[in-house]
Scaffold this active site. Sequence first.
Site, PDB file in Angstrom:
ATOM      1  N   ASP B  91     -37.612   6.105 -47.816  1.00 47.55           N
ATOM      2  CA  ASP B  91     -38.638   6.885 -48.475  1.00 47.55           C
ATOM      3  C   ASP B  91     -39.957   6.590 -47.743  1.00 47.55           C
ATOM      4  OD1 ASP B  91     -40.105   8.339 -50.203  1.00 47.55           O
ATOM      5  OD2 ASP B  91     -39.690   7.128 -51.977  1.00 47.55           O
ATOM      6  N   ASP B 273     -30.951   9.567 -55.448  1.00 49.15           N
ATOM      7  CA  ASP B 273     -31.210   8.120 -55.505  1.00 49.15           C
ATOM      8  C   ASP B 273     -31.970   7.850 -56.783  1.00 49.15           C
ATOM      9  OD1 ASP B 273     -33.963   9.084 -54.484  1.00 49.15           O
ATOM     10  OD2 ASP B 273     -34.272   6.965 -54.937  1.00 49.15           O
ATOM     11  N   CYS B 311     -13.012   2.396 -66.094  1.00 52.10           N
ATOM     12  CA  CYS B 311     -13.738   2.018 -64.884  1.00 52.10           C
ATOM     13  C   CYS B 311     -12.949   0.977 -64.090  1.00 52.10           C
ATOM     14  CB  CYS B 311     -15.101   1.467 -65.271  1.00 52.10           C
ATOM     15  SG  CYS B 311     -16.076   0.911 -63.869  1.00 52.10           S
ATOM     16  N   CYS B 313     -14.429  -0.876 -61.548  1.00 53.90           N
ATOM     17  CA  CYS B 313     -15.398  -1.679 -60.789  1.00 53.90           C
ATOM     18  C   CYS B 313     -15.063  -3.166 -60.925  1.00 53.90           C
ATOM     19  CB  CYS B 313     -16.830  -1.408 -61.240  1.00 53.90           C
ATOM     20  SG  CYS B 313     -17.352  -2.317 -62.705  1.00 53.90           S
ATOM     21  N   CYS B 316     -15.597  -4.459 -64.527  1.00 59.91           N
ATOM     22  CA  CYS B 316     -14.662  -4.009 -65.559  1.00 59.91           C
ATOM     23  C   CYS B 316     -13.240  -4.518 -65.349  1.00 59.91           C
ATOM     24  CB  CYS B 316     -14.680  -2.488 -65.650  1.00 59.91           C
ATOM     25  SG  CYS B 316     -16.225  -1.881 -66.384  1.00 59.91           S
ATOM     26  N   HIS B 342     -21.791  -2.470 -62.040  1.00 59.71           N
ATOM     27  CA  HIS B 342     -21.089  -1.444 -62.823  1.00 59.71           C
ATOM     28  C   HIS B 342     -21.856  -0.123 -62.813  1.00 59.71           C
ATOM     29  CE1 HIS B 342     -18.974   0.567 -66.082  1.00 59.71           C
ATOM     30  NE2 HIS B 342     -20.172   0.866 -66.557  1.00 59.71           N
TER      31      HIS B 342
END
Lengths: 383, 383
Positions: B91, B273, B311, B313, B316, B342
């Site tokens: 950015d 983003d 999930c 991840c 999880c 997560h």
Amino acid sequence: MTFSFDVAARAGRARAGQLTTPHGVVATPAFMAVGTAATVKALDPDDLREMGAQMILANAYHLHLRPGDEAIGELGGLHRFMAWDGPILTDSGGFQVFSLESLRTVDEMGVEFRSHIDGSKHQFTPESVMRIERNLGADVIMQFDHVIPGQSDETAARDASERTVRWLARCAAELARLRADDGDRQSQALFPIIQGGIHAQLRREAAVAVRSTGDWEGYGIGGLSVGESKSDMYRILEVVDDALPHDRPRYLMGVGFPDDLVEGVRRGVDLFDCVAPTRMGRNGAVFTRDGRLNIKRAEFRLDPRPLDDECDCAACTRFSRAYIRHLFLADEILGLRLLSLHNVHFLVSLTARARHAIVSGDFDAWSRDWLARYHTRLPVPSA
Amino acid sequence: MTFSFDVAARAGRARAGQLTTPHGVVATPAFMAVGTAATVKALDPDDLREMGAQMILANAYHLHLRPGDEAIGELGGLHRFMAWDGPILTDSGGFQVFSLESLRTVDEMGVEFRSHIDGSKHQFTPESVMRIERNLGADVIMQFDHVIPGQSDETAARDASERTVRWLARCAAELARLRADDGDRQSQALFPIIQGGIHAQLRREAAVAVRSTGDWEGYGIGGLSVGESKSDMYRILEVVDDALPHDRPRYLMGVGFPDDLVEGVRRGVDLFDCVAPTRMGRNGAVFTRDGRLNIKRAEFRLDPRPLDDECDCAACTRFSRAYIRHLFLADEILGLRLLSLHNVHFLVSLTARARHAIVSGDFDAWSRDWLARYHTRLPVPSA
């Protein structure tokens, strides 16, 4: 036998061993990372596995207060709660409650204290601590002991040491009762703790008294690294080595720094734990083979080198000193994790390296060289 | 071509694409995790790779102030500095310096502002920002733009939008000069930013003006999610979709929440983003398919379930809500990492799932179902 300890090689007092527990085998000497509140601060269990950590420690005191040992028991025990399927040892809380100074009163029954979290009143007795450690379900559980400051006089040290032996008997009786109650659903080895301060005779008497009560799976050495000099600590370790059985593991509680580990192994210690690598890491201190450095110093601003040139940890293989310094100055969480990871890895590898030297027969030379280099601070090259 | 964008499938305005950059290919739509200070807060680059994150974002403003873009350049650039070898977007700092309110003055040349770190005075111009982004070396670099609050009137919005177009020309000229100077040692795609607030006509005019200056590799959509209503944001996205070339990626800056991503994809956005997943994660907020929950609530004290049942991840698959709640109450760093992990994983998977639906032809139904479920809070079962 769910628990066993086999000594594979010796070098003077040093031993290379193998401690078998219900959750796996620990090659000793070994450093146990400290997961006070069921997490090794700033690290993930996967970080610990990847760096070769074999066994970790958690604290009965902290977990009893939060989230509660009964809650952890309901959730399947500490291994499942913190997703660590390897061996775990729980400290009994003795060190913690006796560190609370004005917040506690002691008598033969136990210790009354106030929670450091919310000031609420609690009592620890040998019996209540066994119930807590049974709920947590660690592989090795420490007895509840009476801990005193490192420079205590002989009268105070004798009083605490003798009480610790009496409390051991109560711990063992309560654990037997709990096992009978729950159908012995899990094996846990209760380790006595040898106290006696810096008084050699008290340490010998404690060892004799403890050994007279049973053939324990292992022995804690408590009350060291609590304010006494390093030379006192090393002297007492030799006394204790002489007094304890040579076919059982010895765990030097709350120790230590890198040089303490090498000195401890030289004096027959098999297991260590200490919050130093994570606590100091969170403050920016880095263990290296050439002593300690502070990553926040300006000299590292453009330093492209890893924290330690010879280290293969997940911080050193990927990141520069300059980057990790930046993370610290910017208060970024990754910085806390990387230094904690590096420092714990440093101690885990150091004990693994010591073991290798014992097995290969060059421990004496290796340990002398290692200590000499560690204590010789190299001049820091300008960045 | 170092940069290219290929659209593999469409569903209404939605597109499944493939953005090629010097550091790899990004399957779109994609969510970029935000690494403001060259680290995605609380996460490790390995966490990002494991969860399938393809491209990440860093901030020119923050990195210019600390550790300095020149320091990062000397250390080999941002990819090497933060050990992320995939695509990076920087950015331009426009959003940051215009958020500083009382700390800045704006004129045609650029913006003078005071550092949020130490109050020191700095100036950003289109030229200085290009030098900063050249030093950082990201794959995609955003132009320096004039950002205004979401509810700005048409006069203020027109002024900022037209200045942004003029600044684009200066950015492009400076980047060409820098490339000539350094022998074009790295390819970087400069993305213009379409401004114009919530005024459809201004957005159209901005798109026309920007397109008249060149055929850009991609387009930023700025000045949304800055205080305007969601319906205004969605309406403007459709206007911009009509006005931008359909064979170039569009990046909706600073957006968003889970539902914003689905709504954005439905309106032709390819890249997103937002700091929300990490910032909210550090506060205990958890994205789930059934809306948001706060892990600190008492109802999760003994909850053995993962954060989100569906999930996969790294939080999880290993830890219970009860454990993560405990980490938060005990102020443990691992808690911050697990929820950040997560939540970022949630958005990365969500865009991947959207892509799959576009390719397989059921995007419209999938996105409607997904939004309906997300907005229907399920009753929370008692623990």
